[in-house]
Scaffold this active site. Structure first.
Site, mmCIF file in Angstrom:
data_model
loop_
_atom_site.group_PDB
_atom_site.id
_atom_site.type_symbol
_atom_site.label_atom_id
_atom_site.label_comp_id
_atom_site.label_asym_id
_atom_site.label_seq_id
_atom_site.Cartn_x
_atom_site.Cartn_y
_atom_site.Cartn_z
ATOM 1 N N HIS A 84 40.543 -30.559 44.328
ATOM 2 C CA HIS A 84 39.450 -29.716 44.809
ATOM 3 C C HIS A 84 38.481 -29.444 43.662
ATOM 4 O O HIS A 84 38.865 -28.905 42.622
ATOM 5 C CB HIS A 84 39.994 -28.390 45.344
ATOM 6 C CG HIS A 84 40.847 -28.529 46.557
ATOM 7 N ND1 HIS A 84 40.344 -28.573 47.828
ATOM 8 C CD2 HIS A 84 42.192 -28.651 46.688
ATOM 9 C CE1 HIS A 84 41.325 -28.711 48.700
ATOM 10 N NE2 HIS A 84 42.462 -28.760 48.033
ATOM 11 N N HIS A 132 45.865 -33.024 53.404
ATOM 12 C CA HIS A 132 46.539 -34.179 52.801
ATOM 13 C C HIS A 132 47.954 -34.371 53.325
ATOM 14 O O HIS A 132 48.634 -35.316 52.918
ATOM 15 C CB HIS A 132 46.605 -33.984 51.288
ATOM 16 C CG HIS A 132 47.389 -32.765 50.895
ATOM 17 N ND1 HIS A 132 46.873 -31.489 51.011
ATOM 18 C CD2 HIS A 132 48.657 -32.616 50.425
ATOM 19 C CE1 HIS A 132 47.786 -30.613 50.603
ATOM 20 N NE2 HIS A 132 48.872 -31.263 50.259
ATOM 21 N N ASP A 176 41.076 -34.639 54.713
ATOM 22 C CA ASP A 176 39.915 -33.980 55.315
ATOM 23 C C ASP A 176 38.706 -33.981 54.397
ATOM 24 O O ASP A 176 37.712 -33.304 54.681
ATOM 25 C CB ASP A 176 40.263 -32.554 55.750
ATOM 26 C CG ASP A 176 40.606 -31.642 54.583
ATOM 27 O OD1 ASP A 176 41.035 -32.157 53.528
ATOM 28 O OD2 ASP A 176 40.464 -30.412 54.720
ATOM 29 N N SER A 179 54.921 -24.458 45.777
ATOM 30 C CA SER A 179 53.778 -24.965 46.536
ATOM 31 C C SER A 179 53.463 -24.014 47.686
ATOM 32 O O SER A 179 54.364 -23.506 48.354
ATOM 33 C CB SER A 179 54.086 -26.359 47.082
ATOM 34 O OG SER A 179 53.094 -26.746 48.005
ATOM 35 N N TYR A 231 46.641 -20.425 52.075
ATOM 36 C CA TYR A 231 45.257 -20.881 52.206
ATOM 37 C C TYR A 231 44.837 -21.123 53.651
ATOM 38 O O TYR A 231 43.659 -21.127 53.956
ATOM 39 C CB TYR A 231 45.020 -22.205 51.450
ATOM 40 C CG TYR A 231 45.749 -22.359 50.147
ATOM 41 C CD1 TYR A 231 45.809 -21.318 49.226
ATOM 42 C CD2 TYR A 231 46.372 -23.551 49.819
ATOM 43 C CE1 TYR A 231 46.473 -21.466 48.024
ATOM 44 C CE2 TYR A 231 47.025 -23.721 48.620
ATOM 45 C CZ TYR A 231 47.087 -22.672 47.721
ATOM 46 O OH TYR A 231 47.741 -22.830 46.540
ATOM 47 N N ASP A 257 41.004 -37.335 50.334
ATOM 48 C CA ASP A 257 42.204 -36.911 51.056
ATOM 49 C C ASP A 257 41.934 -36.825 52.545
ATOM 50 O O ASP A 257 40.885 -37.251 53.037
ATOM 51 C CB ASP A 257 42.730 -35.584 50.500
ATOM 52 C CG ASP A 257 41.915 -34.390 50.959
ATOM 53 O OD1 ASP A 257 40.708 -34.561 51.207
ATOM 54 O OD2 ASP A 257 42.468 -33.280 51.056
ATOM 55 N N LYS A 273 41.982 -24.527 59.019
ATOM 56 C CA LYS A 273 41.341 -23.906 57.872
ATOM 57 C C LYS A 273 40.242 -22.993 58.398
ATOM 58 O O LYS A 273 39.498 -23.364 59.306
ATOM 59 C CB LYS A 273 40.753 -24.957 56.936
ATOM 60 C CG LYS A 273 41.793 -25.719 56.121
ATOM 61 C CD LYS A 273 41.130 -26.665 55.129
ATOM 62 C CE LYS A 273 42.185 -27.357 54.267
ATOM 63 N NZ LYS A 273 41.574 -28.292 53.288
ATOM 64 N N SER A 306 44.793 -30.796 41.747
ATOM 65 C CA SER A 306 45.080 -31.521 42.991
ATOM 66 C C SER A 306 43.859 -32.226 43.559
ATOM 67 O O SER A 306 43.997 -33.040 44.462
ATOM 68 C CB SER A 306 45.649 -30.561 44.034
ATOM 69 O OG SER A 306 44.681 -29.603 44.399
ATOM 70 N N ARG A 320 49.285 -23.833 58.932
ATOM 71 C CA ARG A 320 49.693 -25.236 58.917
ATOM 72 C C ARG A 320 51.174 -25.364 59.233
ATOM 73 O O ARG A 320 51.980 -24.542 58.831
ATOM 74 C CB ARG A 320 49.407 -25.844 57.538
ATOM 75 C CG ARG A 320 49.551 -27.352 57.493
ATOM 76 C CD ARG A 320 49.289 -27.866 56.083
ATOM 77 N NE ARG A 320 47.981 -27.486 55.592
ATOM 78 C CZ ARG A 320 47.600 -27.676 54.328
ATOM 79 N NH1 ARG A 320 48.416 -28.218 53.477
ATOM 80 N NH2 ARG A 320 46.389 -27.320 53.949
ATOM 81 N N HIS A 360 42.494 -23.758 47.104
ATOM 82 C CA HIS A 360 41.048 -23.708 47.309
ATOM 83 C C HIS A 360 40.556 -22.304 47.620
ATOM 84 O O HIS A 360 39.462 -21.912 47.189
ATOM 85 C CB HIS A 360 40.621 -24.695 48.408
ATOM 86 C CG HIS A 360 41.035 -24.322 49.791
ATOM 87 N ND1 HIS A 360 40.234 -23.617 50.639
ATOM 88 C CD2 HIS A 360 42.185 -24.565 50.477
ATOM 89 C CE1 HIS A 360 40.848 -23.442 51.792
ATOM 90 N NE2 HIS A 360 42.037 -24.008 51.720
ATOM 91 N N ASP A 397 38.042 -32.916 51.269
ATOM 92 C CA ASP A 397 37.659 -31.885 50.298
ATOM 93 C C ASP A 397 38.280 -32.122 48.917
ATOM 94 O O ASP A 397 38.057 -31.333 48.000
ATOM 95 C CB ASP A 397 38.023 -30.482 50.812
ATOM 96 C CG ASP A 397 39.507 -30.312 51.107
ATOM 97 O OD1 ASP A 397 40.280 -31.259 50.862
ATOM 98 O OD2 ASP A 397 39.894 -29.239 51.606
ATOM 99 N N ARG A 398 39.048 -33.213 48.760
ATOM 100 C CA ARG A 398 39.658 -33.517 47.460
ATOM 101 C C ARG A 398 39.268 -34.917 47.009
ATOM 102 O O ARG A 398 39.026 -35.807 47.830
ATOM 103 C CB ARG A 398 41.178 -33.397 47.542
ATOM 104 C CG ARG A 398 41.646 -32.026 47.985
ATOM 105 C CD ARG A 398 43.057 -31.727 47.555
ATOM 106 N NE ARG A 398 44.019 -32.673 48.071
ATOM 107 C CZ ARG A 398 45.303 -32.681 47.709
ATOM 108 N NH1 ARG A 398 45.742 -31.802 46.832
ATOM 109 N NH2 ARG A 398 46.143 -33.545 48.221
#
Length: 845
Positions: A707, A487, A622, A801, A394, A620, A496, A705, A397, A686, A624-625
């Protein structure tokens, strides 16, 4: 030799018939011509080399460093000045809106002092940093030094400008050892446009201090000054620093102010130049030149010595011949006259070596120096490690300092700037979260983008949904990059990416690394601008969401970037907000910014029950969750939240598609179907979810999770803040508690996400082996994303994951016994493949 000459020329002596004379001997102590020539050439070459090194240092290192430092200082000062301008513009707009309220005009026209005071007190409470808000009917303002803040000639002048509807810029004055800012706005009658009166606001200048410190702390000294047409500048606020460079001055738009920035050691350390490599090239060339001059000096000295020796031998033969003939030899003869070294003839090739030939040049040396500089750059860039594992499904990171560094950020910026221009965007929107290392990564990311010729619109420290919102609503660009690790723990960071209005797929993310390695990078010179997107975002939600009653909420922002905006947003919507962990701290001191971990939700549950709130909202790292807590302390996991959203949205849009991930409860599909919609199960993440929603035209999507994607009345991106606002709207309209609302939806015993640590490089292989070798009886197998087995009485899931080094498991069943059986079955099959796996059973309780 003199005595021998005298013997031949003395008339008192008899002349022998013949003379055998020894050749002359070089006197002792005389310096060798070879040594003289070598020293002369080396000294000349050394002097020339020193000048070349000094010139290169001044022009390639000092000058470039000073220019780069001046550019960085100008950038820092400009950004700070823009921040102050935007803040003051927002305050000015708020004052103007207050002055334009019909009820205020009515109260002013009726001279209703009680109503005026009520309005003033309400507005003053809403305006950050406001010391005093006052309303003066037209022509009533008078000098008054006994009140605080006082009314002096300067304030009367501002009020006069407002009453004449002329531009009145903010002014600062020092009163009682405190700088206060005065702003005015006229209260104008709608029809006649006559001025009823003036709103005057006194602000503490200290409210601007955080704006000066923002992104400047430790980089230098930044000062806000007030300067009028006459008189010297006056310092209002100064953020301490240790300046080591000349100051840069940038005026603040629409004010009497200017920002003065003087770089400190930390900013100087960020200046980099390739001049050192050029200096190294010149130094090597100089060494070669000195060695060459020594060789040439030796050759030249040898020639001179040989010429002298040949000449001496010729002269001695003449002497011998004369002596043999019995003739006198006089020292006045031309053959005995000395010739200076400059009279020696020098061959053409020697002229070229000494650079005495005017046509002799050194283009080859210049080329060598340039080649050395290029190769040095190549070596420096190729030495930067670009880990393949940070380019995930996604986003990009990894661990900061080990996998994600400022050099990696620079290269990623170059790749993304080039890609943005490939998709038709000449600007990238850039934002960052509140992690401690995000400012540095953002700085180098922006440098990389600008080096491609792509421009940057910097929207500052905001949650990821605001970056998405910017790409959807601003005409500047549909592409952007967010510096965040979402997160993940505090030592992680990353990026992102949105490109051309779309999130990147796994293949797109990996293509970024390929672009870096293949050096498919554009070059140019972009420009950076700043914009405050927060007011637009809040106003858009405010105009969309309407609450039917008072709602009290607790917001846990985990000390992450949502704390910047969440309390403000929900207060604007009319909620009573209790903030929890909303102070920004990138070390996340209270708990990790992951609301999918049940332990992290315990403080929120306790606070909701303590204050008697209608619900609790957990966001979370940033924003978005979203995970929600009920008044009774029950956790509403996002797959259950989707039931309520589906019932609301599908009821108004019959036949609408709803996308959800493989980790979601099986009851969700039944609720969607019974509401008249079409359920679509899809991959977790996402990016895959958004791509599937775009493909299917779904109005709603979500994953376990947290989103949640709402395309109904919104833009379809994952936004924990907007999802929470829509949830509160639904609850306020239904007139029931959140516990009562969700009591109507089916629920079975289930586990949260169970995370099993495994090596990053083997997690996908483990799942593949489980799919191939696992024995799960007659259950329905789904391998869309990992392995999900559905039975008549429940289901279980194992998947790798995409964001961290672990497997994720989840189970749901009709009763606790069936749930335990499912867990035991999956664990047994996993350990058949890897007996070393360790599972934290506390996660399943």
């Amino acid at each position: 030799m003199t005595e021998q000459f005298q013997k031949f020329s003395d008339p008192g002596r008899s002349k022998p018939k013949s003379a055998e004379v020894d050749p002359p001997v070089e006197p002792k102590g005389k310096i060798s011509p070879v040594l003289v020539s070598v020293l002369a050439c080396v000294v000349l070459a050394a002097a020339l080399s020193s000048w070349l090194c000094y010139h290169t240092y001044q022009t390639q290192i000092v000058a470039q460093r000073d220019a780069q430092l001046a550019e960085l200082s100008q950038q820092r000062a400009s950004l700070t000045a823009q921040n102050i301008h935007l803040y003051m513009a927002r305050v000015s707009e708020a004052i103007a809106q207050f002055a334009d309220k019909p009820l205020l005009k009515t109260a002013l026209e009726a001279n209703d002092e009680t109503q005026l005071q009520r309005f003033v007190a309400g507005f003053q409470g809403q305006l950050d940093g406001a010391l005093k808000v006052r309303v003066f009917p037209r022509g009533t303002a008078r000098l008054d030094n006994d009140i605080y803040p006082p009314i002096r000639f300067s304030e009367l002048e501002l009020i006069g400008l407002a009453e004449r509807q002329e531009v009145a810029l903010p002014e600062a004055a020092r009163i009682n050892n405190e700088w206060l800012i005065t702003m005015v706005a006229p209260v104008v009658q709608d029809n006649t446009r006559l001025v009823y009166g003036t709103v005057m606001v006194s602000l503490r200048a200290a409210v601007l201090a955080p704006l000066l410190a923002q992104n400047n702390t430790g980089l230098g000294q930044v000062t806000l000054q007030q300067v009028f047409d006459t008189g010297a500048p006056t310092t209002l606020i100064s953020v301490a620093g240790a300046p080591v460079a000349p100051a840069v001055v940038v005026p603040v738009k629409d004010s009497h102010w200017q920002v003065v920035f003087a770089a400190g050691p930390a900013l100087v350390a960020q200046t980099g130049t390739n001049g050192l490599w050029q200096l190294a090239g010149v130094a090597l060339g100089c060494i070669f030149l000195i060695a060459l001059s020594a060789w040439f000096g030796r050759q030249l000295g040898t020639r001179i010595a040989a010429a002298r020796e040949d000449k001496a031998k010729g002269t001695w033969k003449t002497i011998q011949a004369v002596a043999s003939a019995g003739k006198d030899v006089a020292f006045t003869d031309p053959i005995f006259q000395r010739r200076d070294i400059l009279d020696v003839e020098i061959a053409n090739e020697d002229e070229a070596l000494l650079a005495l030939d005017e046509k002799a040049q050194k283009p080859e040396q210049t080329i060598k120096d340039e080649q050395l500089d290029d190769s040095a750059n190549e070596t420096e860039q190729s030495s930067i490690a670009i880990s393949e594992t940070i380019f995930r499904a996604y986003d990009i990171r990894g661990i900061y300092g080990r996998e994600i560094t400022k050099d990696v950020a620079y290269l990623v910026g170059q790749a993304l700037g080039s890609e943005a221009m490939d998709v038709g965007d000449d600007t990238l929107i850039v934002a960052r979260d509140a992690r401690l290392h995000s400012p540095q990564l953002t700085e180098f990311l922006i440098r990389g983008i600008l080096s491609t010729g792509c421009h940057v619109l910097n929207i500052g420290t905001v949650p990821t949904p605001l970056l998405y919102f910017a790409t959807e609503t601003l005409a500047d660009s549909g592409s952007g990059v967010m510096v965040t690790a979402s997160h993940n723990p505090a030592d992680h960071n990353g990026f992102k990416v949105v490109m051309g209005g779309k999130c990147r797929s796994e293949e797109d993310i990996k293509a970024i690394r390929s672009r870096i390695l293949s050096k498919n990078i554009y070059t140019g010179s972009g420009e950076e601008r700043r914009k405050d997107i927060v007011p637009d975002y809040i106003n858009t939600i405010f105009s969309d969401v309407a609450l039917a009653g008072d709602i009290s909420i607790v917001i846990d922002a985990a000390n992450a970037v949502p704390g910047v905006i969440a309390p403000r947003l929900f207060e604007e919507l009319g909620c009573h907000v209790t903030p929890l962990n909303c102070e920004l701290d990138g070390s996340f001191p209270n708990h990790s910014p992951d609301p999918s971990i049940e332990e992290n939700l315990q403080p929120l549950i306790a606070k909701v029950q303590e204050v008697g709130a209608d619900l609790g909202i957990a966001l979370d790292g940033d924003g978005d969750r979203l995970v929600v807590v009920t008044p009774q302390g029950k956790i509403l996991w996002p797959d259950r939240l989707l039931m309520l959203f589906a019932k609301d949205i599908v009821a108004r849009n019959p036949g609408a598609d709803v996308v959800f991930d493989v980790k979601s409860t099986r009851h969700l599909a039944n609720v969607i179907t019974s509401s008249g919609g079409r359920p679509i199960i899809w991959k977790t993440g996402h990016s895959p979810m958004k791509l599937k929603m775009a493909e299917s035209g779904a109005l709603l999507g979500g994953e376990y999770s947290g989103h949640i994607f709402i395309k109904d009345r919104w833009y379809g991106f994952d936004d924990g803040l907007y999802a929470a606002a829509r949830l509160i709207e639904i609850v306020s309209l239904q007139g029931q508690t959140l516990d009562e609302v969700f009591a109507d939806f089916p629920e079975s015993p289930s586990t949260p996400e169970i995370r099993v640590s495994v090596p990053e490089e083997s997690k996908f292989a483990l799942v593949e082996q489980l799919i191939e070798r696992g024995e799960f009886g007659d259950g329905k197998k789904t391998t869309l994303d990992g392995l999900r087995i559905d039975y008549s009485n429940g289901w279980g899931l194992v998947r790798a994951s995409n964001t961290s080094a672990h497997l994720t498991m989840r189970f749901e069943a009709d009763d606790e016994a069936s749930l335990h059986t499912l867990k035991a079955l999956f664990v047994r099959q996993l350990r058949e493949i890897d007996s070393t796996l360790k599972i934290d059973w506390d996660q399943t309780n």
